[in-house]
Write a protein that holds these residues in place. Structure first.
Motif, mmCIF file in Angstrom:
data_model
loop_
_atom_site.group_PDB
_atom_site.id
_atom_site.type_symbol
_atom_site.label_atom_id
_atom_site.label_comp_id
_atom_site.label_asym_id
_atom_site.label_seq_id
_atom_site.Cartn_x
_atom_site.Cartn_y
_atom_site.Cartn_z
ATOM 1 N N ILE A 1 49.466 29.099 41.166
ATOM 2 C CA ILE A 1 48.698 29.755 40.097
ATOM 3 C C ILE A 1 47.286 30.128 40.560
ATOM 4 O O ILE A 1 46.798 31.232 40.295
ATOM 5 N N MET A 2 46.642 29.235 41.294
ATOM 6 C CA MET A 2 45.318 29.557 41.847
ATOM 7 C C MET A 2 45.349 30.862 42.629
ATOM 8 O O MET A 2 44.458 31.697 42.505
ATOM 9 N N HIS A 3 46.372 31.034 43.461
ATOM 10 C CA HIS A 3 46.417 32.240 44.286
ATOM 11 C C HIS A 3 46.818 33.459 43.464
ATOM 12 O O HIS A 3 46.340 34.562 43.716
ATOM 13 N N GLN A 4 47.693 33.268 42.485
ATOM 14 C CA GLN A 4 48.053 34.409 41.633
ATOM 15 C C GLN A 4 46.845 34.885 40.830
ATOM 16 O O GLN A 4 46.640 36.088 40.649
ATOM 17 N N VAL A 5 46.070 33.946 40.351
ATOM 18 C CA VAL A 5 44.856 34.337 39.624
ATOM 19 C C VAL A 5 43.926 35.121 40.545
ATOM 20 O O VAL A 5 43.396 36.174 40.174
ATOM 21 N N TYR A 6 43.767 34.625 41.773
ATOM 22 C CA TYR A 6 42.915 35.378 42.716
ATOM 23 C C TYR A 6 43.445 36.802 42.907
ATOM 24 O O TYR A 6 42.676 37.759 42.918
ATOM 25 N N GLU A 7 44.755 36.939 43.032
ATOM 26 C CA GLU A 7 45.311 38.284 43.237
ATOM 27 C C GLU A 7 45.096 39.179 42.010
ATOM 28 O O GLU A 7 44.851 40.377 42.139
ATOM 29 N N LEU A 8 45.180 38.586 40.818
ATOM 30 C CA LEU A 8 44.892 39.395 39.618
ATOM 31 C C LEU A 8 43.434 39.869 39.637
ATOM 32 O O LEU A 8 43.140 41.029 39.335
ATOM 33 N N TRP A 9 42.550 38.985 40.019
ATOM 34 C CA TRP A 9 41.143 39.415 40.097
ATOM 35 C C TRP A 9 40.942 40.456 41.193
ATOM 36 O O TRP A 9 40.167 41.397 41.022
ATOM 37 N N LEU B 1 27.011 51.475 37.714
ATOM 38 C CA LEU B 1 26.268 50.210 37.732
ATOM 39 C C LEU B 1 27.000 49.130 36.936
ATOM 40 O O LEU B 1 27.164 47.996 37.392
ATOM 41 N N LEU B 2 27.468 49.486 35.742
ATOM 42 C CA LEU B 2 28.133 48.496 34.903
ATOM 43 C C LEU B 2 29.427 48.002 35.551
ATOM 44 O O LEU B 2 29.761 46.817 35.471
ATOM 45 N N ARG B 3 30.130 48.890 36.237
ATOM 46 C CA ARG B 3 31.379 48.470 36.893
ATOM 47 C C ARG B 3 31.093 47.593 38.114
ATOM 48 O O ARG B 3 31.831 46.654 38.393
ATOM 49 N N LEU B 4 30.027 47.893 38.817
ATOM 50 C CA LEU B 4 29.660 47.021 39.944
ATOM 51 C C LEU B 4 29.221 45.654 39.421
ATOM 52 O O LEU B 4 29.528 44.620 40.014
ATOM 53 N N LYS B 5 28.519 45.643 38.304
ATOM 54 C CA LYS B 5 28.133 44.358 37.711
ATOM 55 C C LYS B 5 29.375 43.554 37.324
ATOM 56 O O LYS B 5 29.392 42.327 37.422
ATOM 57 N N ARG B 6 30.391 44.267 36.856
ATOM 58 C CA ARG B 6 31.641 43.574 36.536
ATOM 59 C C ARG B 6 32.258 42.958 37.794
ATOM 60 O O ARG B 6 32.758 41.834 37.763
ATOM 61 N N VAL B 7 32.231 43.711 38.886
ATOM 62 C CA VAL B 7 32.758 43.161 40.148
ATOM 63 C C VAL B 7 31.989 41.881 40.502
ATOM 64 O O VAL B 7 32.586 40.857 40.853
ATOM 65 N N SER B 8 30.667 41.919 40.374
ATOM 66 C CA SER B 8 29.870 40.715 40.660
ATOM 67 C C SER B 8 30.298 39.557 39.766
ATOM 68 O O SER B 8 30.438 38.423 40.230
ATOM 69 N N ALA B 9 30.480 39.836 38.491
ATOM 70 C CA ALA B 9 30.866 38.771 37.560
ATOM 71 C C ALA B 9 32.200 38.164 37.983
ATOM 72 O O ALA B 9 32.407 36.944 37.888
ATOM 73 N N ILE B 10 33.103 39.004 38.459
ATOM 74 C CA ILE B 10 34.415 38.500 38.878
ATOM 75 C C ILE B 10 34.290 37.653 40.149
ATOM 76 O O ILE B 10 34.870 36.576 40.248
ATOM 77 N N VAL B 11 33.529 38.139 41.122
ATOM 78 C CA VAL B 11 33.404 37.364 42.364
ATOM 79 C C VAL B 11 32.718 36.027 42.063
ATOM 80 O O VAL B 11 33.072 34.989 42.615
ATOM 81 N N ASN B 12 31.767 36.072 41.151
ATOM 82 C CA ASN B 12 31.114 34.842 40.728
ATOM 83 C C ASN B 12 32.130 33.852 40.154
ATOM 84 O O ASN B 12 32.102 32.659 40.446
ATOM 85 N N LEU B 13 33.032 34.350 39.357
ATOM 86 C CA LEU B 13 34.078 33.497 38.786
ATOM 87 C C LEU B 13 35.006 32.977 39.883
ATOM 88 O O LEU B 13 35.442 31.827 39.843
ATOM 89 N N MET B 14 35.284 33.822 40.871
ATOM 90 C CA MET B 14 36.117 33.387 42.000
ATOM 91 C C MET B 14 35.459 32.214 42.729
ATOM 92 O O MET B 14 36.137 31.319 43.236
ATOM 93 N N ILE B 15 34.132 32.255 42.806
ATOM 94 C CA ILE B 15 33.413 31.144 43.446
ATOM 95 C C ILE B 15 33.564 29.883 42.593
ATOM 96 O O ILE B 15 33.847 28.798 43.119
ATOM 97 N N GLU B 16 33.415 30.027 41.285
ATOM 98 C CA GLU B 16 33.571 28.868 40.400
ATOM 99 C C GLU B 16 34.981 28.290 40.487
ATOM 100 O O GLU B 16 35.181 27.086 40.337
ATOM 101 N N GLN B 17 35.955 29.156 40.724
ATOM 102 C CA GLN B 17 37.349 28.695 40.782
ATOM 103 C C GLN B 17 37.565 27.693 41.909
ATOM 104 O O GLN B 17 38.528 26.917 41.886
ATOM 105 N N ILE B 18 36.696 27.718 42.893
ATOM 106 C CA ILE B 18 36.854 26.763 44.004
ATOM 107 C C ILE B 18 36.776 25.330 43.496
ATOM 108 O O ILE B 18 37.424 24.433 44.042
ATOM 109 N N HIS B 19 36.027 25.103 42.401
ATOM 110 C CA HIS B 19 36.004 23.761 41.822
ATOM 111 C C HIS B 19 37.399 23.327 41.367
ATOM 112 O O HIS B 19 37.741 22.151 41.436
#
Lengths: 367, 367, 367, 367
Positions: free
Chosen positions: A44-52, A81-99
């Motif tokens: 599931i961790m990897h599937q979530v990453y692939e969805l992101w 700009l707003l779409r790039l900010k969304r990409v940042s928000a997603i990568v940020n969440l990917m970092i949190e997922q490491i927990h």
């Protein structure tokens, strides 16, 4: 689906295709007769990453599309700009997922690690596409035991990656957009000449600071003056086109001369209304770069904790490989380097009134 | 799959079933001819949530299974703790994910909101299963326009939810496990009697503090003494079984008397080795409760930002509904209330040596 | 303050000494006549960091004190664990604080940067004390232009740092505590011999996996077998004391042989009650190490954004210096390396019944 | 300090006044002879909060000052936005800090809680100033046992709070700024008339959706139509000035009619360059409001965990008080309510060309 179905039966469950989605977590360990509880998490961790990753690609593709449009207009830049900010928000969440990944302990992972051989996160096609779409080139990448990173993919996938690499990445689109900035030379105002004079004033001042310090011992003064001389050399990036071309040829930088000068102008005059979104856009590109680096880096830490220095299931050197990509797979380094070129506001030359008006709003100019 | 396939071809792409996974994001807006860019995000956000719900259910089911085992042993309790911690880590990530949801603006959402009608997050079967498995009962829930929350589900789904509600939730399993705690009365030591004496000493002291304060005006003293009297009444939870039974009958609390006393003992003597994991386990249950509450609460904030006070697509009152569940859908409230019953360490009665040894390690007792 | 004052006037404002605290933010830019709005943030950010450093030192000192106590008992180890977890929580917050620092833009910083010269974060005495108390030695540190990092401190401060370095750091206290682990040889059970046999079985299996794979081309098989051979060599750390001593002498590792073997045993049998807290304690040490590394790393990213490649006010190379300490200033590397030595649970030898009982609770052994 | 001292001795340690700063953590428990380890954390946590409050006040004061300037210009609005974003970043960090507070356990707190009596976080002057500067009025606040929250402060402090409450809060300054928005009626374009027509079209469509649904049972249709009618009534906020004035008088809303209409226009046409920063500014005000609410809410959760339902040291009801302020102490509710008034982009009326140009950049209009 036909038009008339528009408001017919739609249920959360069908809309999200949950029957199919929730049937895709098939444990190898269960299939092979030795069910490992934690393999579900691993899948599931990897599937979530692939969805992101899919979501990131959706945003990056749309952003590239908007940049490709000849008639790039201001409303579009806000959307970018707003779409790039969304990409940042997603990568940020990917970092949190490491927990969450870290709740899988080494011993639990060893329970099913053998069954995964030789699969590896190294084989994520979508992540490679993200990197290439942003602008990472084959030559910027680490090799895989001396071979291209593409050898783990099928012919069709390789063709897809080649197409992205040749089709104009976000890096190149941004470069072209920067080159089109109209304010570099404007009705008698020569931005570079004004900037050069300001830099000279600033460096003289810093030298005086060092010389006049009561606190620094003579040897420290000498050392600092030497360092100042070194930092001085950074300005050559923009102060000398010839030097910049040499660096480009030597692979020491990547962004064209004109685009570099434009990025500097945007950084220095960011408060001007018309430069506000362009500035935030450059910031967001750096942000994505940094966040991806942090993700790789935290990922490397996690792998270290999980398997230590053992080789990964895919045959990479695991932690070391990831740590190396964290350091190397940066794309917008040249934008980061602009920081070295900034000078205090008090040194910035006043802009001619006509240029100032052209950097502002129509309405303000009318009233 | 047969045993001999064990080490045959396995690739990241197949293992994660990416061809199927990445084909499940089908936009209604595209099907109906008015493609809305942001609907992809909307779908993926919810699919990711459903994947996490599946993972949470996997952990909760395994935890319930371990609790049901008559021969609950210490190694198992450690496993239970680690799996509950994983659930917390996941809910925490779900909270962080709201930052990604917030990149979808109200105006962008309105572009495709009509197409989703009448689907709603209210219809997530898995989330209801999570709540019920933890121990939320039908009577604890908000009704849906005066009807059961189950009316949005199919007969088969309702049957599944009924089965969970009747099959012994985590709340009930934990309650039974607490009731089995062996140290409440131990070789002449009466925990409750000792605790009662300590509480009396403490309250006397607090009264003296208030009376002797130079700082408080007489009316404030009177007010504080009244409040102390009120707080005193909290202790009746454990000091009087009859009062506790009355509260149970009145629905003012849910955890049985014996389980409540056991939870108090575990809280007070948490440093004793044998109580360490039980204590952390109770903490983690409260943590999950709090995190789910925070998630609902942040979710409500996000919906407020997205649609204001409009009704949700599913016909709920949107923000108000979510905000109300945040306040009401708590499961382990009785564990939180234990905090009111704690007293300073200096008031805690010394344990008889024999009991002390029984709360420690075998090895330490031997050497 | 006298005993009788105990319950006399105390107010939040006095208790926290807010009059003094809130008078300590004196801007250099204001004193020198060119007030820079953002300097207040700069001061407060650093003062907050120093307050957290003080808290970390408070915890680390108390932890060292508990370890020094000859009669280290189990209750103490739980206290140690909770205090180390607090340190982690603080470092985590320090990492989050970088988001606040990032709201200070390069141009705003340049407004007052000159006034700070030659002060530098490099001169934080408390941070050096944190590093030294954890166990970072002079020889592990980057030099400052070829000189000791201590040259920026006063004589009294240097003496204080020397005292910490010589007084027994947390690293050394943990090492001694590990060496005292009693279960390495136990009533006829030889842990190392059993482990050695298990490793051999596991490596044979992995070799077979590679040889039998249908998927790998012959050259890839050869490559992987080579890598397996390399990873094999990691086991020498523990399988050969002579090899370990050689590595110690060569500076390739730091933790003594006996402590390394004990850490491995604790990692492998972490589920045993008596090893639970020791295991979590080792994890927390690694966690602190990782978090400090992440903090340095994110700090380096932030400096890059702020001043690019310019020299820092203190004369360090700014970003490069911080990035280098992120990679180099690790203390518990040897604990991280234990991950390389783990083997699947299925390979772990059964423990003799007597040893098993000694790893459990007294109470469980009685019933 | 004199001008000539500019570059003389300045050291990190002196600059931050660390000798004084690090001497302000004086434990009551130590002074009274029963040293409690965790009181240091308690003091430092609160001191850090007070430092952040000071920073927030610094930013809010400067923002108010910029708004008060009659000649508010665009560059200033960008500065306002960045400073508000900084406030958000700080409140976000304050929320994260609760994780550190949670490492203080109830039992550890009880060790020194008595010594703090009757001090309380309720007595933080700076936090009250933050609330009042944002715009929280005396009548919006919870009372303290039926009395003003100000009774815990000295006369001088009360006068200071009065001055803030009367001097024009950020709420009022933003209201006046919104009222000055020039585009509400523009060269023959009547924004409200166009909006009213669009709302009518949208509601008709939603009614049709409900009527035509195959999925909804007749009673559900009736219920939804009723709810739609209710949601319809939200539009009266802006469609009828008389109704708005009635709501203002009744205390159901606070923002003036003209400011509300302006905020709606800014929300609907946010993509227009000249409205970009105003829109982000309104978003940031809501963000700060939400973050403060989350902080109070998480704070309440933490207090629940710490002391349960006991009264706080300051005589408040602890958890309940904080939970109530989380729900009640909102300031920019009216901005949140704008979301209810948004309509799909496809319904938005086209703007006349002349107005469109006035919402754009000067440069774009020239080329």
């Amino acid at each position: 689906m036909q038009k008339e179905e528009k408001y017919s039966t739609i249920h959360y469950h069908n809309y999200l295709e949950l029957d199919q989605l929730l049937a895709l977590q098939n444990k190898r360990s269960a299939a092979l007769g030795e069910n490992a509880h934690d393999e579900t998490l691993f899948i599931i961790m990897h599937q979530v990453y692939e969805l992101w990753f899919k979501q990131i690609l959706t945003e990056l593709d749309s952003v590239c599309h908007l940049f490709r449009d000849e008639r790039v207009n201001e409303d579009n830049m806000n959307t970018v700009l707003l779409r790039l900010k969304r990409v940042s928000a997603i990568v940020n969440l990917m970092i949190e997922q490491i927990h969450v990944m870290e709740t899988l302990t080494p011993l639990d992972f060893l329970d099913f690690r053998d069954y995964l051989f030789p699969a590896s996160g190294f084989q994520s096609m979508q992540f490679r596409m993200v990197e290439s779409t942003l602008g990472l080139r084959e030559e910027d990448r680490l090799t895989y035991h001396g071979k291209s990173y593409k050898i783990v993919f099928t012919d069709a996938q390789r063709a897809q990656l080649d197409a992205i690499e040749q089709g104009g990445s976000l890096f190149e689109l941004v470069e072209r957009w920067l080159e089109r900035t109209p304010f570099l030379q404007f009705a008698g105002f020569d931005f570079l000449a004004a900037y050069r004079a300001a830099v000279d004033r600033m460096i003289e001042k810093e030298q005086a600071n060092i010389m006049n310090s009561d606190y620094l011992a003579p040897e420290m003064k000498a050392m600092r003056l030497r360092m100042l001389g070194d930092s001085n050399s950074y300005f050559k990036h923009v102060l000398s086109q010839a030097e910049h071309e040499r660096m480009l040829a030597a692979g020491e930088c990547r962004l064209s001369y004109r685009a570099t000068v434009a990025a500097l102008l945007i950084n220095l005059y960011r408060e001007k209304p018309i430069l506000n979104i362009p500035f935030n856009l450059l910031m967001e590109l750096m942000n994505i770069d940094e966040l991806l680096t942090t993700w790789r880096y935290r990922h490397a830490q996690m792998v270290m904790r999980m398997i230590g220095n053992k080789i990964g299931t895919g045959g990479s050197s695991g932690h070391d490989y990831l740590a190396a990509t964290a350091a190397k797979h940066k794309i917008f380094k040249d934008l980061h380097n602009i920081s070295s070129l900034l000078i205090p506001r008090s040194e910035l030359p006043d802009l001619p009134e006509d240029l100032n008006r052209n950097l502002g709003f129509y309405h303000s100019a009318q009233v």
